[in-house]
Design a protein around this motif. Structure first.
Motif, PDB file in Angstrom:
ATOM      1  N   ARG A   1       0.883  -1.072  -0.359  1.00 20.08           N
ATOM      2  CA  ARG A   1      -0.101  -0.054   0.217  1.00 20.08           C
ATOM      3  C   ARG A   1       1.268   1.358  -0.133  1.00 20.08           C
ATOM      4  NH1 ARG A   1      -5.524  -1.226   3.470  1.00 20.08           N
ATOM      5  NH2 ARG A   1      -6.249  -3.134   2.010  1.00 20.08           N
ATOM      6  N   LEU A   7       1.587   1.523  -3.395  1.00 17.41           N
ATOM      7  CA  LEU A   7       0.319   2.442  -4.522  1.00 17.41           C
ATOM      8  C   LEU A   7      -0.121   4.052  -4.065  1.00 17.41           C
ATOM      9  CD1 LEU A   7      -2.100  -0.731  -3.501  1.00 17.41           C
ATOM     10  CD2 LEU A   7      -1.043  -0.367  -5.911  1.00 17.41           C
ATOM     11  N   SER A  34      -2.199   6.630  -5.151  1.00 20.26           N
ATOM     12  CA  SER A  34      -3.259   6.642  -4.563  1.00 20.26           C
ATOM     13  C   SER A  34      -3.833   7.059  -3.370  1.00 20.26           C
ATOM     14  CB  SER A  34      -3.275   4.924  -4.135  1.00 20.26           C
ATOM     15  OG  SER A  34      -2.245   4.969  -3.104  1.00 20.26           O
ATOM     16  N   ASN A  35      -4.501   7.259  -3.080  1.00 24.64           N
ATOM     17  CA  ASN A  35      -4.694   8.493  -1.750  1.00 24.64           C
ATOM     18  C   ASN A  35      -3.826   7.700  -0.537  1.00 24.64           C
ATOM     19  OD1 ASN A  35      -6.815  10.531  -3.070  1.00 24.64           O
ATOM     20  ND2 ASN A  35      -8.242   8.810  -2.634  1.00 24.64           N
TER      21      ASN A  35
END
Length: 503
Positions: free
Chosen positions: A382, A385, A390-391
């Protein structure tokens, strides 16, 4: 003569003194049947054979060797959980020959579960289908992660039951390795030398064999044996660092399970960590945590000290000088390990190489993982990402169920990461993150599901998992059902808390 005899040559191990091996009479399987054949590995090895080749199924299920050859079982000693055992050896395995790949590298071909040998120690010499498929899955997962490892060419069901408390389907695995010489092999040689009072005859013969096959650049050098030892130390330092970078826990780091070629070998109760815990243990036989996640580097160093003890007579005729040289060489393990781990973490985190601020940031990362028990693989996935645009919530969601203090720690980590990684060269570092942080690993619950299905005759989960593990840095095919998501961590009821050896 079998159809495979033209590519399978006699093992060079037979050139060693006879103390190192014994003839192995394999027990043919009553009803052999392919479970899985590794076509990709066969192609890498340059094998013209495949699962349809006449005679190959019989050979790799424990059938008779090709004409003019004799299978052998290898002798070795070992420290098992720190306790000395002077004679172990291949109790249920046989070396059936060697393959020379197109790149010139020589590989052992080794059958596991093919029947009892001289070293069986009252064991039945058999292996369960689950244990052999576990080794197949994990060794191929390691290969996909670009971590040095033995490989699995095939698993064959024997058609005969194996009894481990209850009856299980039996199987034979074909293992491919650069070497089956272990630290325990050198311990055996030194023990035999001492017992026969013949000087380091066996030790020297074994070292010469390893140098000729794996380190030919050291052959004939004045300090060639010390250079050989130094290379083994360096390879093991890098290997354990690579394990740590993906959350892999070997489970049984006995000296007989450490290859001098620097490959991961003997996948018994091994596992990949889900929720981070530096003291994580999965092995059912490691009650004291000797081989826990954070103990793997110290144990590797301990094992290498046992190797040095066996090699001492080759380092110098003066015992004191030999000991000093060995100690100085072994002292190189820790800095080599720390460097490999640090460089790997810089790639995983997208940090600027050798930045002075990296060390403190990485120390904070370990504290955050320990405090939060976040999923190890998803933490880096993550973050990658997030780095790609991404947020932030996708990353911060990993800490949603932790304390307010830990959530604040995670937010600060992300802010610090932004500051450390800013720069025009970030796209190249992002590419390294993507190539260093796997999306799919051999998660324990997925492995167990695949093994349970295979025992019932359903190979679909196994094949799907193995296909994804070949390209672990790429997004897998979308699952048909959410519960089939190979990237997802286990639900509470799916967690695997204990793994087993299989012997």
């Amino acid at each position: 003569m079998t159809a495979t005899s033209h590519f399978l040559r006699e093992t060079s191990y037979r050139a060693l003194p006879p103390e190192f091996f014994a003839a192995a009479t394999v027990s043919p399987a009553p009803a052999p049947e392919w479970v899985v054949f590794n076509d990709g590995l066969a192609a890498e090895l340059g094998l013209p054979e495949n699962a349809a080749t006449p005679g190959l199924l019989q050979l790799l299920s424990g059938g008779p060797p090709s004409e003019g050859r004799e299978n052998i079982a290898l002798a070795y000693s070992g420290h098992q959980f720190g306790q000395w055992n002077p004679l172990l050896g291949d109790g249920r395995a046989a070396m059936i020959g060697e393959i020379v790949a197109p790149d010139g590298v020589t590989y052992d071909v080794h059958l596991k579960g093919s029947g009892p040998t001289k070293f069986a120690r009252r064991g039945d010499g058999r292996a369960t289908l689950s244990a052999m498929l576990r080794e197949y899955i994990v060794s191929e997962a390691m290969a996909g992660l670009k971590i040095p490892t033995t490989r699995a060419l095939a698993v064959v069901a024997t058609g005969a039951p194996v009894y481990r408390e209850t009856a299980h389907p039996g199987a034979v695995l074909t293992r491919i390795a650069r070497s089956h010489v272990r630290v325990g092999t050198f311990e055996y040689a030194a023990n035999e030398d001492a017992r026969r009072n013949q000087g380091p005859v066996l030790t020297r013969a074994l070292a010469d064999h390893c140098i000729a096959r794996h380190f030919p650049e050291f052959a004939g050098q004045k300090d060639g044996y010390l250079a050989f030892y130094a290379s083994v130390v360096a390879r093991q330092a890098r290997l354990v660092a690579q394990w740590m970078l993906v959350g892999f826990i070997h489970g049984v780091m006995n000296t007989d399970n450490m290859s001098i070629a620097g490959e991961s070998i003997d996948f018994g109760p091994c596992a990949f960590m889900d929720a981070y815990n530096r003291r994580q243990v999965f092995s059912s036989i490691d009650a004291a945590g000797r081989y826990a996640f954070n103990r793997q580097a110290p144990i590797a160093s301990w094992n290498l000290a046992r190797l040095a003890e066996a090699l001492l007579p080759l380092f110098d005729d003066d015992d004191a000088v030999a000991l000093r040289r060995a100690q100085e060489t072994l002292e190189g393990f820790q800095p080599a390990y720390v460097a490999a781990l640090g460089q790997g973490l810089e790639r995983k985190l997208g940090l600027k190489p050798r930045d002075a601020a990296n060390e403190d940031f990485i120390a904070g990362m370990w504290r955050l993982l320990e405090n939060s028990k976040a999923d190890f693989t998803l933490f880096f996935r993550r973050l990658t990402l997030f780095a790609a645009g991404s947020n932030a919530p996708a990353f911060l969601d990993l800490f949603a169920e932790t304390s307010a203090e830990t959530r604040e720690e995670a937010a600060k980590f992300l802010a610090d990461w932004r500051g450390l990684t800013a720069g025009d060269d970030f796209p190249s570092r992002l590419a390294l993150m993507r190539a260093s942080n796997p999306i799919v690993i051999a998660r324990n619950h997925r492995v167990e599901q695949a093994l349970n299905a295979a025992n019932e005759g359903d190979l679909a989960p196994l094949l799907r998992l193995c296909a994804a593990l070949k390209t672990p840095f790429e997004d897998p095919a979308p699952p048909e059902k959410p519960e089939d998501d190979l990237e997802a961590p286990p639900r509470p009821e799916e967690r695997v808390v204990e793994t087993f050896c299989g012997t």
